[in-house]
Design a protein around this motif. Sequence first.
Motif, PDB file in Angstrom:
ATOM      1  N   GLY A  95       0.795  -1.220   0.000  1.00 20.57           N
ATOM      2  CA  GLY A  95       0.000   0.000   0.000  1.00 20.57           C
ATOM      3  C   GLY A  95       0.826   1.267   0.000  1.00 20.57           C
ATOM      4  N   SER A  96       1.920   1.254   0.737  1.00 24.01           N
ATOM      5  CA  SER A  96       2.647   2.513   0.976  1.00 24.01           C
ATOM      6  C   SER A  96       3.962   2.640   0.215  1.00 24.01           C
ATOM      7  CB  SER A  96       2.911   2.673   2.475  1.00 24.01           C
ATOM      8  OG  SER A  96       1.704   2.949   3.146  1.00 24.01           O
ATOM      9  N   VAL A  97       4.255   1.737  -0.714  1.00 24.54           N
ATOM     10  CA  VAL A  97       5.497   1.845  -1.491  1.00 24.54           C
ATOM     11  C   VAL A  97       5.161   2.384  -2.880  1.00 24.54           C
ATOM     12  CG1 VAL A  97       7.448   0.583  -2.473  1.00 24.54           C
ATOM     13  CG2 VAL A  97       6.540  -0.070  -0.231  1.00 24.54           C
ATOM     14  N   PRO A  98       5.786   3.506  -3.273  1.00 19.53           N
ATOM     15  CA  PRO A  98       5.477   4.046  -4.598  1.00 19.53           C
ATOM     16  C   PRO A  98       5.945   3.106  -5.708  1.00 19.53           C
ATOM     17  CG  PRO A  98       7.082   5.435  -3.446  1.00 19.53           C
ATOM     18  CD  PRO A  98       6.722   4.319  -2.528  1.00 19.53           C
ATOM     19  N   MET A  99       5.305   3.231  -6.859  1.00 15.91           N
ATOM     20  CA  MET A  99       5.637   2.368  -7.996  1.00 15.91           C
ATOM     21  C   MET A  99       7.091   2.535  -8.425  1.00 15.91           C
ATOM     22  SD  MET A  99       3.797   2.178 -11.725  1.00 15.91           S
ATOM     23  CE  MET A  99       4.184   3.845 -12.243  1.00 15.91           C
ATOM     24  N   ASN A 100       7.626   3.756  -8.246  1.00 13.81           N
ATOM     25  CA  ASN A 100       8.965   4.018  -8.779  1.00 13.81           C
ATOM     26  C   ASN A 100      10.089   3.285  -8.035  1.00 13.81           C
ATOM     27  OD1 ASN A 100       9.419   5.513  -6.461  1.00 13.81           O
ATOM     28  ND2 ASN A 100       9.164   7.502  -7.483  1.00 13.81           N
ATOM     29  N   VAL A 101       9.754   2.456  -7.067  1.00 17.12           N
ATOM     30  CA  VAL A 101      10.757   1.585  -6.442  1.00 17.12           C
ATOM     31  C   VAL A 101      11.405   0.676  -7.508  1.00 17.12           C
ATOM     32  CG1 VAL A 101       9.138  -0.275  -5.817  1.00 17.12           C
ATOM     33  CG2 VAL A 101      11.182   0.077  -4.423  1.00 17.12           C
ATOM     34  N   PHE A 102      10.681   0.427  -8.614  1.00 19.90           N
ATOM     35  CA  PHE A 102      11.204  -0.423  -9.698  1.00 19.90           C
ATOM     36  C   PHE A 102      11.994   0.379 -10.750  1.00 19.90           C
ATOM     37  CE2 PHE A 102       7.404  -3.018  -8.459  1.00 19.90           C
ATOM     38  CZ  PHE A 102       8.054  -4.206  -8.174  1.00 19.90           C
ATOM     39  N   GLU A 103      11.850   1.689 -10.700  1.00 17.19           N
ATOM     40  CA  GLU A 103      12.412   2.574 -11.745  1.00 17.19           C
ATOM     41  C   GLU A 103      13.925   2.366 -11.876  1.00 17.19           C
ATOM     42  OE1 GLU A 103      10.093   5.851 -12.270  1.00 17.19           O
ATOM     43  OE2 GLU A 103      10.868   5.540 -14.310  1.00 17.19           O
ATOM     44  N   GLY A 104      14.387   2.183 -13.124  1.00 15.61           N
ATOM     45  CA  GLY A 104      15.811   1.986 -13.376  1.00 15.61           C
ATOM     46  C   GLY A 104      16.252   0.536 -13.265  1.00 15.61           C
TER      47      GLY A 104
ATOM     48  N   ALA B 217      -6.280 -12.453  14.544  1.00 13.86           N
ATOM     49  CA  ALA B 217      -6.713 -11.741  13.340  1.00 13.86           C
ATOM     50  C   ALA B 217      -5.915 -10.463  13.086  1.00 13.86           C
ATOM     51  CB  ALA B 217      -8.200 -11.395  13.448  1.00 13.86           C
ATOM     52  N   GLN B 218      -5.117 -10.047  14.067  1.00 17.90           N
ATOM     53  CA  GLN B 218      -4.428  -8.748  13.938  1.00 17.90           C
ATOM     54  C   GLN B 218      -3.432  -8.762  12.774  1.00 17.90           C
ATOM     55  OE1 GLN B 218      -5.067  -5.926  16.186  1.00 17.90           O
ATOM     56  NE2 GLN B 218      -4.244  -5.064  14.306  1.00 17.90           N
ATOM     57  N   THR B 219      -3.531  -7.776  11.890  1.00 20.78           N
ATOM     58  CA  THR B 219      -2.576  -7.607  10.789  1.00 20.78           C
ATOM     59  C   THR B 219      -2.128  -6.144  10.756  1.00 20.78           C
ATOM     60  OG1 THR B 219      -4.347  -7.101   9.211  1.00 20.78           O
ATOM     61  CG2 THR B 219      -3.654  -9.408   9.369  1.00 20.78           C
ATOM     62  N   GLY B 220      -1.253  -5.838   9.804  1.00 19.42           N
ATOM     63  CA  GLY B 220      -0.883  -4.444   9.583  1.00 19.42           C
ATOM     64  C   GLY B 220       0.527  -4.105  10.010  1.00 19.42           C
ATOM     65  N   PRO B 221       0.967  -2.882   9.684  1.00 16.98           N
ATOM     66  CA  PRO B 221       2.360  -2.490   9.958  1.00 16.98           C
ATOM     67  C   PRO B 221       2.719  -2.523  11.446  1.00 16.98           C
ATOM     68  CG  PRO B 221       1.066  -0.610   9.143  1.00 16.98           C
ATOM     69  CD  PRO B 221       0.245  -1.827   8.952  1.00 16.98           C
ATOM     70  N   ALA B 222       1.759  -2.273  12.338  1.00 13.10           N
ATOM     71  CA  ALA B 222       2.081  -2.237  13.771  1.00 13.10           C
ATOM     72  C   ALA B 222       2.457  -3.621  14.273  1.00 13.10           C
ATOM     73  CB  ALA B 222       0.899  -1.690  14.568  1.00 13.10           C
ATOM     74  N   VAL B 223       1.742  -4.647  13.858  1.00 15.48           N
ATOM     75  CA  VAL B 223       2.015  -5.994  14.358  1.00 15.48           C
ATOM     76  C   VAL B 223       3.344  -6.518  13.796  1.00 15.48           C
ATOM     77  CG1 VAL B 223       0.688  -7.336  12.659  1.00 15.48           C
ATOM     78  CG2 VAL B 223       0.908  -8.192  14.960  1.00 15.48           C
ATOM     79  N   ARG B 224       3.642  -6.152  12.544  1.00 11.94           N
ATOM     80  CA  ARG B 224       4.937  -6.518  11.943  1.00 11.94           C
ATOM     81  C   ARG B 224       6.044  -5.577  12.408  1.00 11.94           C
ATOM     82  NH1 ARG B 224       1.886  -5.975   7.088  1.00 11.94           N
ATOM     83  NH2 ARG B 224       3.113  -4.144   6.583  1.00 11.94           N
ATOM     84  N   TYR B 225       5.646  -4.470  13.031  1.00 12.05           N
ATOM     85  CA  TYR B 225       6.520  -3.334  13.356  1.00 12.05           C
ATOM     86  C   TYR B 225       7.375  -2.947  12.151  1.00 12.05           C
ATOM     87  CZ  TYR B 225       7.795   0.160  16.610  1.00 12.05           C
ATOM     88  OH  TYR B 225       7.920   1.387  17.232  1.00 12.05           O
ATOM     89  N   ASP B 226       6.666  -2.654  11.075  1.00 11.71           N
ATOM     90  CA  ASP B 226       7.279  -2.276   9.802  1.00 11.71           C
ATOM     91  C   ASP B 226       7.534  -0.766   9.862  1.00 11.71           C
ATOM     92  OD1 ASP B 226       7.860  -1.761   7.137  1.00 11.71           O
ATOM     93  OD2 ASP B 226       6.478  -3.303   6.419  1.00 11.71           O
ATOM     94  N   THR B 227       8.722  -0.393  10.372  1.00  9.98           N
ATOM     95  CA  THR B 227       8.996   1.035  10.637  1.00  9.98           C
ATOM     96  C   THR B 227       8.997   1.866   9.359  1.00  9.98           C
ATOM     97  OG1 THR B 227      11.337   0.467  10.639  1.00  9.98           O
ATOM     98  CG2 THR B 227      10.280   0.703  12.778  1.00  9.98           C
ATOM     99  N   SER B 228       9.296   1.230   8.229  1.00  6.81           N
ATOM    100  CA  SER B 228       9.286   1.978   6.973  1.00  6.81           C
ATOM    101  C   SER B 228       7.868   2.490   6.674  1.00  6.81           C
ATOM    102  CB  SER B 228       9.811   1.069   5.864  1.00  6.81           C
ATOM    103  OG  SER B 228       9.285   1.420   4.630  1.00  6.81           O
ATOM    104  N   VAL B 229       6.875   1.641   6.879  1.00  9.08           N
ATOM    105  CA  VAL B 229       5.475   2.059   6.668  1.00  9.08           C
ATOM    106  C   VAL B 229       5.045   3.039   7.761  1.00  9.08           C
ATOM    107  CG1 VAL B 229       3.078   1.287   6.508  1.00  9.08           C
ATOM    108  CG2 VAL B 229       4.909  -0.152   5.592  1.00  9.08           C
TER     109      VAL B 229
END
Lengths: 260, 260
Positions: A95-104, B217-229
């Motif tokens: 959801g939160s990664v822009p498409m241009n991560v593939f660019e180049g 059932a919990q999903t999402g960036p918080a449960v994975r602790y996906d700091t980039s998101v």
Amino acid sequence: MTNNKLSVVLIGAGNVATQTALALQAKEVSILQVFSRTEQSARLLAEQCNCSFTTDTNTISREADIYLYSVKDDALPLLIRQINITNGIHIHTAGSVPMNVFEGFRQNFGVFYPMQTFSKSKQVKFDNIPIFVEANSAQNLEVLTRLGKELSNAVTPCDSKQRQALHLAAVFCCNFTNHLYKVTDDLLKQSNLPFEVMLPLIHETVDKLHYLTPDEAQTGPAVRYDTSVIDKHLDALKNMPNEKELYILFTKRIHDAAKK
Amino acid sequence: MTNNKLSVVLIGAGNVATQTALALQAKEVSILQVFSRTEQSARLLAEQCNCSFTTDTNTISREADIYLYSVKDDALPLLIRQINITNGIHIHTAGSVPMNVFEGFRQNFGVFYPMQTFSKSKQVKFDNIPIFVEANSAQNLEVLTRLGKELSNAVTPCDSKQRQALHLAAVFCCNFTNHLYKVTDDLLKQSNLPFEVMLPLIHETVDKLHYLTPDEAQTGPAVRYDTSVIDKHLDALKNMPNEKELYILFTKRIHDAAKK
């Protein structure tokens, strides 16, 4: 694109990859191979898809029409560099990664975002799941739309900025509401009550959203500012600081919104 | 209890009274009269029920089998004192008010708590709504159970303490989740996206609860602790302090729960 049947290699074997693969496999799509760094996950999903698997980026099949990346957002940029395959359309599901991560790094690429909550063990019906697609060319967008329509009646083009807004909103109405269900479950357990007793109420809370805006649908002691009820609830929560903090915060926010 | 058909006087004409009255009226129950201090509300509900109304506690009918009090919790004790009727069974619909609010003022009394979210303009199907009943005698409990079964397949006896626990839990999984839907709506509006796009996700979030515990059932960036998101989301919320506060709090709570 032999036989007009799309072929897919799955990069990743987590919840999203698993549910998407199982749904695609039931349609006119060939799953060629599963790649995951974790052998157990790769093997398990490959068995379910009746295809081969690999844990080595160098042995990923070069024959696929589509390379579907469903990995943790952080892992995506490095993986794109390591998988040195230039044919096919490379798409991610984040959801939160822009498409241009593939660019180049690729010639043909895009995004395939099924907006849903995926758990490995709960199979999902894709029919009405909104799938948001984006691609670096009209031709690629057409292929992704075709892939999406194999699964769902709700395939919509969407740019990276809008997709990020959708993802953020989804975190509030899915992940955060689910945490409130967990708190509900904890509270009920303390009184030896089963969570199931709340399901009709939870369903009606959602069904109302088809008829009323969330503002119009708001009910409860906070919106009425019924201090007699609120004080009893705060007293019941006096030894549960986490739950009490949530109660105070939501009660204030709901009351503030109702005053507007 | 002539003709074996229960007769009811409604004390109050708010959301709960309205939805309960409309549902009862469609069944083998006679609505005799509506009382409300607000003439407009009393008249409106009486018209819908095809019965008389009053705004004066002294002219409330003395002929009813059941007096159903659906008023703000604060208003209940005084109203019980002012309505000087001793025949019939007197019951209230409040989750957090103990049955003994009637003690010393009535001979026959109890509680009739339909655990649901009621809005005046959205008619509710009662069939599966849990209705919790309590009474000061086995005979009265039988009458309330009979009244409940006119409306629902899920009528359960429940004491005042358990009912209060149910009510508190219901506030979390209904009122507070609805506020998160409001925040979702606000966020989507900022990106010109319609709230409806979230309905499939919201429904699936609830449907999962039939198969998985909220913890599972919990999903999402918080449960994975996906700091980039998470960092991207916090950046997107940087000018929205209220939403950002909720985001930080829920992310921490979900992550803490996942670590356990």
